[in-house]
Write a protein that holds these residues in place. Structure first.
Motif, PDB file in Angstrom:
ATOM      1  N   ASP A  98       0.857  -1.179   0.000  1.00 47.57           N
ATOM      2  CA  ASP A  98       0.000   0.000   0.000  1.00 47.57           C
ATOM      3  C   ASP A  98       0.897   1.234   0.000  1.00 47.57           C
ATOM      4  OD1 ASP A  98      -2.219   1.566   0.076  1.00 47.57           O
ATOM      5  OD2 ASP A  98      -2.854   0.969   2.088  1.00 47.57           O
ATOM      6  N   ARG A  99       0.886   1.978  -1.097  1.00 42.60           N
ATOM      7  CA  ARG A  99       1.745   3.157  -1.204  1.00 42.60           C
ATOM      8  C   ARG A  99       0.996   4.369  -1.727  1.00 42.60           C
ATOM      9  NH1 ARG A  99       4.197  -0.345  -5.582  1.00 42.60           N
ATOM     10  NH2 ARG A  99       3.239   0.452  -7.452  1.00 42.60           N
ATOM     11  N   GLY A 100      -0.310   4.346  -1.629  1.00 44.68           N
ATOM     12  CA  GLY A 100      -1.134   5.443  -2.132  1.00 44.68           C
ATOM     13  C   GLY A 100      -1.003   6.708  -1.303  1.00 44.68           C
ATOM     14  N   VAL A 101      -1.545   7.790  -1.829  1.00 43.35           N
ATOM     15  CA  VAL A 101      -1.458   9.093  -1.171  1.00 43.35           C
ATOM     16  C   VAL A 101      -2.171   9.078   0.180  1.00 43.35           C
ATOM     17  CG1 VAL A 101      -2.111  11.525  -1.367  1.00 43.35           C
ATOM     18  CG2 VAL A 101      -1.284  10.292  -3.372  1.00 43.35           C
ATOM     19  N   PHE A 102      -3.317   8.436   0.262  1.00 39.12           N
ATOM     20  CA  PHE A 102      -4.095   8.431   1.494  1.00 39.12           C
ATOM     21  C   PHE A 102      -3.903   7.161   2.312  1.00 39.12           C
ATOM     22  CE2 PHE A 102      -6.450  11.195  -1.461  1.00 39.12           C
ATOM     23  CZ  PHE A 102      -6.294  12.382  -0.764  1.00 39.12           C
ATOM     24  N   ALA A 103      -2.890   6.388   2.015  1.00 38.24           N
ATOM     25  CA  ALA A 103      -2.615   5.149   2.747  1.00 38.24           C
ATOM     26  C   ALA A 103      -2.040   5.475   4.123  1.00 38.24           C
ATOM     27  CB  ALA A 103      -1.626   4.287   1.966  1.00 38.24           C
ATOM     28  N   PHE A 104      -2.299   4.592   5.072  1.00 41.13           N
ATOM     29  CA  PHE A 104      -1.710   4.715   6.410  1.00 41.13           C
ATOM     30  C   PHE A 104      -0.286   4.177   6.310  1.00 41.13           C
ATOM     31  CE2 PHE A 104      -0.929   2.841  10.665  1.00 41.13           C
ATOM     32  CZ  PHE A 104      -0.882   4.027  11.363  1.00 41.13           C
ATOM     33  N   LYS A 105       0.656   5.097   6.083  1.00 39.22           N
ATOM     34  CA  LYS A 105       2.038   4.699   5.835  1.00 39.22           C
ATOM     35  C   LYS A 105       2.973   5.757   6.402  1.00 39.22           C
ATOM     36  CE  LYS A 105       2.175   6.846   1.262  1.00 39.22           C
ATOM     37  NZ  LYS A 105       2.997   7.979   1.594  1.00 39.22           N
ATOM     38  N   PRO A 106       4.233   5.394   6.612  1.00 42.66           N
ATOM     39  CA  PRO A 106       5.201   6.404   7.048  1.00 42.66           C
ATOM     40  C   PRO A 106       5.492   7.401   5.927  1.00 42.66           C
ATOM     41  CG  PRO A 106       6.022   4.182   7.459  1.00 42.66           C
ATOM     42  CD  PRO A 106       4.801   4.052   6.614  1.00 42.66           C
ATOM     43  N   SER A 107       6.025   8.534   6.295  1.00 43.31           N
ATOM     44  CA  SER A 107       6.431   9.532   5.324  1.00 43.31           C
ATOM     45  C   SER A 107       7.488   8.946   4.394  1.00 43.31           C
ATOM     46  CB  SER A 107       6.999  10.741   6.067  1.00 43.31           C
ATOM     47  OG  SER A 107       7.570  11.657   5.184  1.00 43.31           O
ATOM     48  N   ASN A 108       7.388   9.240   3.114  1.00 48.47           N
ATOM     49  CA  ASN A 108       8.338   8.754   2.100  1.00 48.47           C
ATOM     50  C   ASN A 108       8.455   7.241   2.097  1.00 48.47           C
ATOM     51  OD1 ASN A 108       9.049  11.337   1.229  1.00 48.47           O
ATOM     52  ND2 ASN A 108      10.506  11.536   2.893  1.00 48.47           N
ATOM     53  N   GLY A 109       7.373   6.546   2.360  1.00 45.00           N
ATOM     54  CA  GLY A 109       7.471   5.098   2.442  1.00 45.00           C
ATOM     55  C   GLY A 109       6.255   4.378   1.931  1.00 45.00           C
ATOM     56  N   PHE A 110       6.075   3.172   2.438  1.00 41.07           N
ATOM     57  CA  PHE A 110       4.982   2.308   2.022  1.00 41.07           C
ATOM     58  C   PHE A 110       4.623   1.374   3.164  1.00 41.07           C
ATOM     59  CE2 PHE A 110       8.995   0.398   0.825  1.00 41.07           C
ATOM     60  CZ  PHE A 110       8.886  -0.916   1.264  1.00 41.07           C
ATOM     61  N   THR A 111       3.475   0.722   3.019  1.00 43.97           N
ATOM     62  CA  THR A 111       3.008  -0.238   4.017  1.00 43.97           C
ATOM     63  C   THR A 111       2.814  -1.586   3.347  1.00 43.97           C
ATOM     64  OG1 THR A 111       1.866   1.498   5.235  1.00 43.97           O
ATOM     65  CG2 THR A 111       1.197  -0.746   5.693  1.00 43.97           C
ATOM     66  N   LEU A 112       3.248  -2.632   4.019  1.00 41.34           N
ATOM     67  CA  LEU A 112       3.022  -3.995   3.567  1.00 41.34           C
ATOM     68  C   LEU A 112       1.865  -4.573   4.363  1.00 41.34           C
ATOM     69  CD1 LEU A 112       6.708  -5.244   3.588  1.00 41.34           C
ATOM     70  CD2 LEU A 112       5.394  -4.462   1.628  1.00 41.34           C
ATOM     71  N   VAL A 113       0.917  -5.202   3.688  1.00 43.42           N
ATOM     72  CA  VAL A 113      -0.191  -5.880   4.345  1.00 43.42           C
ATOM     73  C   VAL A 113       0.166  -7.363   4.364  1.00 43.42           C
ATOM     74  CG1 VAL A 113      -2.661  -6.342   4.315  1.00 43.42           C
ATOM     75  CG2 VAL A 113      -1.789  -4.138   3.491  1.00 43.42           C
ATOM     76  N   MET A 114       0.171  -7.960   5.547  1.00 41.09           N
ATOM     77  CA  MET A 114       0.610  -9.337   5.724  1.00 41.09           C
ATOM     78  C   MET A 114      -0.579 -10.285   5.839  1.00 41.09           C
ATOM     79  SD  MET A 114       3.746  -8.518   5.769  1.00 41.09           S
ATOM     80  CE  MET A 114       4.553 -10.002   6.216  1.00 41.09           C
ATOM     81  N   ASP A 115      -0.332 -11.566   5.629  1.00 42.72           N
ATOM     82  CA  ASP A 115      -1.361 -12.587   5.798  1.00 42.72           C
ATOM     83  C   ASP A 115      -1.653 -12.865   7.259  1.00 42.72           C
ATOM     84  OD1 ASP A 115      -1.876 -13.104   3.106  1.00 42.72           O
ATOM     85  OD2 ASP A 115      -0.242 -14.553   2.964  1.00 42.72           O
TER      86      ASP A 115
END
Length: 161
Positions: A98-115
């Protein structure tokens, strides 16, 4: 697809020196300012204890950030790990990036969704792990994080096809 380096690393993310220094300086200055305020103009005992704890906490957090941002995050064929050896996520357990503009992610980063749920972990300014999410970013370079996120998304797409 890109080839790994001699250590099997496809992509790396590390802290940007300017952001690292700025983040450390802000947290350190906050801690010093709060401690100075508490000691120079002592309030009632309850507020004094609160301000001392807050100031010491800010200095502790600044030191944690300084140490954590010395590390880097590496993407290999099997997992994502930091240079200290902590495995953030294995490629088999990643469901989405998840690397979208409105994603819950750190600044300048991305979020991984795990199983599955993972144990909590945190390296201030570099990564965090909470429940089924792993966030990578903070004081990192946006270009490096974007490249790593795209590499992970490419591998997830290859896996599903």
């Amino acid at each position: 697809m890109f080839q790994p380096d001699e250590n099997g690393v496809y992509a790396s993310v590390h802290a940007s020196p300017a952001r690292r220094i700025f983040a450390y300086a802000v947290l350190f200055a906050l801690g010093i300012l709060v401690l100075y305020t508490a000691l120079a103009h002592p309030p009632s005992i309850g507020w004094l204890v609160f301000l001392l704890a807050f100031g010491i906490g800010a200095l502790w957090l600044a030191e944690r950030l300084r140490r954590a941002t010395l590390l880097r995050i590496d993407l290999t064929a099997t997992d994502i790990r930091d240079s200290a050896g902590t495995v953030l996520a294995t490629m088999d357990e990643i469901r989405a990036v998840d690397r979208g503009v409105f994603a819950f992610k750190p600044s300048n980063g991305f979020t991984l969704v795990m199983d599955t749920k993972m144990p909590r972990g945190w390296a201030p300014g570099l990564w965090w792990r909470l429940g089924r999410r792993v966030g990578v970013g903070g004081v990192t370079s946006a270009g490096q994080a974007k490249f790593m996120a795209e590499q992970i998304a490419f591998r997830l797409n290859q896996r599903s096809n």
